[in-house]
Design a protein around this motif. Structure first.
Motif, PDB file in Angstrom:
ATOM      1  N   THR A   1       0.812  -1.208   0.000  1.00 45.29           N
ATOM      2  CA  THR A   1       0.000   0.000   0.000  1.00 45.29           C
ATOM      3  C   THR A   1       0.857   1.274   0.000  1.00 45.29           C
ATOM      4  O   THR A   1       1.835   1.361   0.738  1.00 45.29           O
ATOM      5  CB  THR A   1      -0.868  -0.003   1.287  1.00 45.29           C
ATOM      6  N   VAL A   2       0.465   2.232  -0.833  1.00 44.13           N
ATOM      7  CA  VAL A   2       1.097   3.565  -0.843  1.00 44.13           C
ATOM      8  C   VAL A   2      -0.020   4.609  -0.888  1.00 44.13           C
ATOM      9  O   VAL A   2      -0.915   4.527  -1.737  1.00 44.13           O
ATOM     10  CB  VAL A   2       2.007   3.753  -2.084  1.00 44.13           C
ATOM     11  N   LEU A   3       0.024   5.574  -0.001  1.00 46.27           N
ATOM     12  CA  LEU A   3      -0.991   6.628  -0.031  1.00 46.27           C
ATOM     13  C   LEU A   3      -0.874   7.433  -1.333  1.00 46.27           C
ATOM     14  O   LEU A   3       0.229   7.772  -1.761  1.00 46.27           O
ATOM     15  CB  LEU A   3      -0.821   7.579   1.152  1.00 46.27           C
ATOM     16  N   LYS A   4      -2.017   7.726  -1.926  1.00 41.06           N
ATOM     17  CA  LYS A   4      -2.009   8.440  -3.210  1.00 41.06           C
ATOM     18  C   LYS A   4      -1.306   9.792  -3.111  1.00 41.06           C
ATOM     19  O   LYS A   4      -0.653  10.233  -4.047  1.00 41.06           O
ATOM     20  CB  LYS A   4      -3.449   8.622  -3.720  1.00 41.06           C
ATOM     21  N   LYS A   5      -1.428  10.432  -1.952  1.00 48.15           N
ATOM     22  CA  LYS A   5      -0.832  11.773  -1.844  1.00 48.15           C
ATOM     23  C   LYS A   5       0.694  11.743  -1.931  1.00 48.15           C
ATOM     24  O   LYS A   5       1.315  12.752  -2.245  1.00 48.15           O
ATOM     25  CB  LYS A   5      -1.292  12.474  -0.559  1.00 48.15           C
ATOM     26  N   PHE A   6       1.293  10.576  -1.663  1.00 51.73           N
ATOM     27  CA  PHE A   6       2.756  10.490  -1.761  1.00 51.73           C
ATOM     28  C   PHE A   6       3.221   9.928  -3.100  1.00 51.73           C
ATOM     29  O   PHE A   6       4.419   9.804  -3.338  1.00 51.73           O
ATOM     30  CB  PHE A   6       3.316   9.645  -0.608  1.00 51.73           C
ATOM     31  N   MET A   7       2.285   9.561  -3.966  1.00 55.71           N
ATOM     32  CA  MET A   7       2.663   9.060  -5.294  1.00 55.71           C
ATOM     33  C   MET A   7       1.750   9.701  -6.340  1.00 55.71           C
ATOM     34  O   MET A   7       0.864   9.063  -6.903  1.00 55.71           O
ATOM     35  CB  MET A   7       2.569   7.527  -5.328  1.00 55.71           C
ATOM     36  N   PRO A   8       1.948  10.988  -6.566  1.00 52.52           N
ATOM     37  CA  PRO A   8       1.108  11.661  -7.556  1.00 52.52           C
ATOM     38  C   PRO A   8       1.537  11.293  -8.984  1.00 52.52           C
ATOM     39  O   PRO A   8       2.494  10.543  -9.171  1.00 52.52           O
ATOM     40  CB  PRO A   8       1.379  13.140  -7.270  1.00 52.52           C
ATOM     41  N   ALA A   9       0.825  11.811  -9.969  1.00 53.72           N
ATOM     42  CA  ALA A   9       1.164  11.557 -11.376  1.00 53.72           C
ATOM     43  C   ALA A   9       2.407  12.350 -11.767  1.00 53.72           C
ATOM     44  O   ALA A   9       2.807  13.300 -11.081  1.00 53.72           O
ATOM     45  CB  ALA A   9      -0.013  11.965 -12.255  1.00 53.72           C
ATOM     46  N   GLU A  10       2.983  11.884 -12.846  1.00 56.06           N
ATOM     47  CA  GLU A  10       4.097  12.579 -13.511  1.00 56.06           C
ATOM     48  C   GLU A  10       5.387  12.672 -12.706  1.00 56.06           C
ATOM     49  O   GLU A  10       6.186  13.574 -12.906  1.00 56.06           O
ATOM     50  CB  GLU A  10       3.644  13.963 -14.009  1.00 56.06           C
ATOM     51  N   GLU A  11       5.559  11.734 -11.796  1.00 62.84           N
ATOM     52  CA  GLU A  11       6.859  11.612 -11.133  1.00 62.84           C
ATOM     53  C   GLU A  11       7.728  10.669 -11.966  1.00 62.84           C
ATOM     54  O   GLU A  11       7.211   9.811 -12.697  1.00 62.84           O
ATOM     55  CB  GLU A  11       6.708  11.017  -9.726  1.00 62.84           C
ATOM     56  N   THR A  12       9.033  10.832 -11.839  1.00 65.75           N
ATOM     57  CA  THR A  12       9.989   9.908 -12.475  1.00 65.75           C
ATOM     58  C   THR A  12      10.622   9.133 -11.328  1.00 65.75           C
ATOM     59  O   THR A  12      11.393   9.689 -10.544  1.00 65.75           O
ATOM     60  CB  THR A  12      11.041  10.702 -13.272  1.00 65.75           C
ATOM     61  N   VAL A  13      10.240   7.865 -11.222  1.00 61.67           N
ATOM     62  CA  VAL A  13      10.476   7.138  -9.972  1.00 61.67           C
ATOM     63  C   VAL A  13      11.587   6.088 -10.113  1.00 61.67           C
ATOM     64  O   VAL A  13      11.623   5.326 -11.083  1.00 61.67           O
ATOM     65  CB  VAL A  13       9.171   6.440  -9.514  1.00 61.67           C
ATOM     66  N   LEU A  14      12.452   6.085  -9.128  1.00 57.32           N
ATOM     67  CA  LEU A  14      13.454   5.022  -8.996  1.00 57.32           C
ATOM     68  C   LEU A  14      12.964   4.059  -7.917  1.00 57.32           C
ATOM     69  O   LEU A  14      12.699   4.474  -6.783  1.00 57.32           O
ATOM     70  CB  LEU A  14      14.812   5.618  -8.594  1.00 57.32           C
TER      71      LEU A  14
END
Ligand code: G4P
Length: 195
Positions: free
Chosen positions: A108-121
């Motif tokens: 589980t990840v809260l949506k507020k900490f994984m918004p759209a348009e991030e470039t994620v490692l």
């Protein structure tokens, strides 16, 4: 990463024919100096990837993700394996089956900490069957962000995880790749030669 391989040779011990115990520096006790070097190495390998956020999974991925985040100067999010009783906000949830533990976690990840348009490692301590990394990638993509790469501290290259991630097109960087265990010894694979 020679320092890491040396540490595995000196302190790791092999259980059966497929499990490496590294609880003196990675999975229980943590070696902060080594962990800083691990973070620096991830930061070096992903320096040009435009990373804006790191995603890992509790618990043993957090230390390496933190030092990489420090070096890349980006926030670090860790996915939880169980929904917390006080997590009453909107969240991304995906099922991840662990072959080692033979259990399914609702990651589980809260949506507020994984918004759209991030470039994620994505960072994790071990890559075995790849289920945890694939689950994290699903969350990133559900959020409308992109997976810029997967950084792994120790990959067991004789299991399927690395192949599955490469087939999905992810750029995987493993700091130590283990080809096999035999007679209690660790045999490292040559670095993956990328086309
Ligand atoms: P996968 O995510 O690649 O599919 O791996 P798998 O389900 O097989 O692994 C489940 C857990 O076991 C993960 O930790 C993973 O890091 C760990 N693991 C797999 N192989 C080894 C190994 O050879 N040695 C060690 N030390 N760990 C291994 P976890 O349950 O998420 O634990 P933690 O992060 O809370 O410590």
């Amino acid at each position: 990463m020679e320092l890491l391989k040396e540490k595995i040779r000196r302190e790791g011990y092999v259980l059966g024919d497929s499990v490496l115990k590294v609880d003196s520096f990675l999975n229980h006790q943590i070696d902060p100096v080594l962990m800083m070097e691990i973070g620096e190495e991830f930061a070096r390998r992903f320096a040009d990837a435009g990373i804006t956020k790191i995603l890992t999974i509790e618990s043993s991925g957090i230390a390496a993700a933190l030092t990489a985040g420090l070096k890349l100067n980006v926030p670090v999010v860790f996915a939880r394996k169980k929904k917390s009783a006080i997590m009453n906000e909107e969240a991304y949830v995906t099922e991840v089956y662990s072959f080692t533990k033979q259990e399914t976690n609702h990651v589980t990840v809260l949506k507020k900490f994984m918004p759209a348009e991030e470039t994620v490692l994505i960072i994790d301590d071990f890559l075995a069957n790849g289920e945890a990394a694939l689950g994290l990638a699903r969350i990133v993509e559900q959020a409308g962000s992109s997976v810029a790469g997967v950084g792994i501290v120790i990959e067991k290259a004789f299991q399927e995880g690395g192949k599955k991630l490469l087939e999905k097109g992810y750029n995987v960087e493993s700091l130590a790749r283990i080809a096999s265990f035999s007679n209690g010894q660790v045999h490292f694979a040559e670095e993956l030669v990328k086309a």
